[in-house]
Design an enzyme around this catalytic site. Structure first.
Site, short mmCIF file in Angstrom:
data_model
loop_
_atom_site.label_atom_id
_atom_site.label_comp_id
_atom_site.label_asym_id
_atom_site.label_seq_id
_atom_site.Cartn_x
_atom_site.Cartn_y
_atom_site.Cartn_z
N GLU A 55 14.31 68.40 19.53
CA GLU A 55 14.22 67.21 18.69
C GLU A 55 12.95 67.24 17.84
OE1 GLU A 55 16.17 65.87 22.63
OE2 GLU A 55 14.64 67.30 21.98
N CYS A 82 13.79 64.11 26.56
CA CYS A 82 12.68 63.91 27.49
C CYS A 82 11.80 62.76 27.00
CB CYS A 82 11.85 65.19 27.61
SG CYS A 82 10.87 65.53 26.12
N CYS A 85 10.24 63.42 23.44
CA CYS A 85 11.20 63.31 22.34
C CYS A 85 11.70 61.87 22.19
CB CYS A 85 12.35 64.28 22.56
SG CYS A 85 11.78 66.02 22.51
#
Length: 148
Positions: A55, A82, A85
Site C-alpha cells: 500500500e 497492517c 498502512c
C-alpha cells in the site's frame, strides 16, 4: 472464490511481481474515478526498506495528490492492511479499502471501520493461495514483515 474485479487483478499482478523479485507477495493499487493512479508491491526485501509495504508503494507511486483525490479514491490490497498502512489510509482519508484476503493475516480492519472507512474483504482464492504458499516457504521472512 475468485473475483473478476480488474483492479484486484492488478493488485494481484503486483503481488506476483514481488514474489518473482524474491520479495513478499503483497500488491496494491490506488484507484480514482475508475482509473489506476498508483500501483505497487511490497519491496522491503528488494529495497532493504523497513516501510515499503504494498500500500505504501502504491501511494508513493501515485505521487503527491490533492486531498480531494485521496478522498475520492479506493485502495485495493491483496492482504489486510497492517497498522502502518491503515494509518496511511486514515491520514489521507481514503474512504474505501478492498482487501483480497484476511485469512492468513488480519490487519487493522477494525480501526479502519471505527473511523468510517468501508472495508470489503473478498477472500479471493488467488490471494489466499499466494500468501499461504509464501508463509509456508518463507516463514522467517513473513515473521520479519509482520514484526514477530
Amino acid at each position: 472464490m475468485m473475483t473478476d474485479d480488474p483492479f484486484l487483478a492488478a493488485a494481484i499482478s503486483e503481488a506476483e511481481l514481488s514474489w518473482a523479485e524474491g520479495g513478499i507477495p503483497i500488491g496494491s493499487v490506488l484507484v480514482h474515478n475508475g482509473r489506476i493512479i498508483g500501483r505497487g508491491h511490497n519491496r522491503r526485501v528488494q529495497r532493504g526498506s523497513p516501510t515499503l509495504h504494498g500500500e505504501m508503494d502504491a501511494l508513493e507511486n501515485a505521487g503527491r495528490l490533492p486531498a480531494n483525490v485521496y478522498a475520492e479514491s479506493v485502495i485495493y490490497t491483496t492482504l489486510s492492511p497492517c497498522s502502518m498502512c491503515a494509518g496511511a489510509i486514515l491520514l489521507y482519508k481514503i474512504p474505501r479499502v478492498i482487501v483480497g484476503e484476511n485469512r492468513t493475516f488480519v490487519g487493522d480492519e477494525a480501526l479502519l471501520r471505527s473511523r468510517g472507512v468501508r472495508v470489503d474483504v473478498v477472500q479471493d482464492a488467488r490471494c489466499i493461495e499466494l500468501m499461504t504458499r509464501f508463509i509456508r516457504e518463507r516463514p522467517e521472512l513473513w515473521n520479519e514483515d509482520i514484526g514477530i
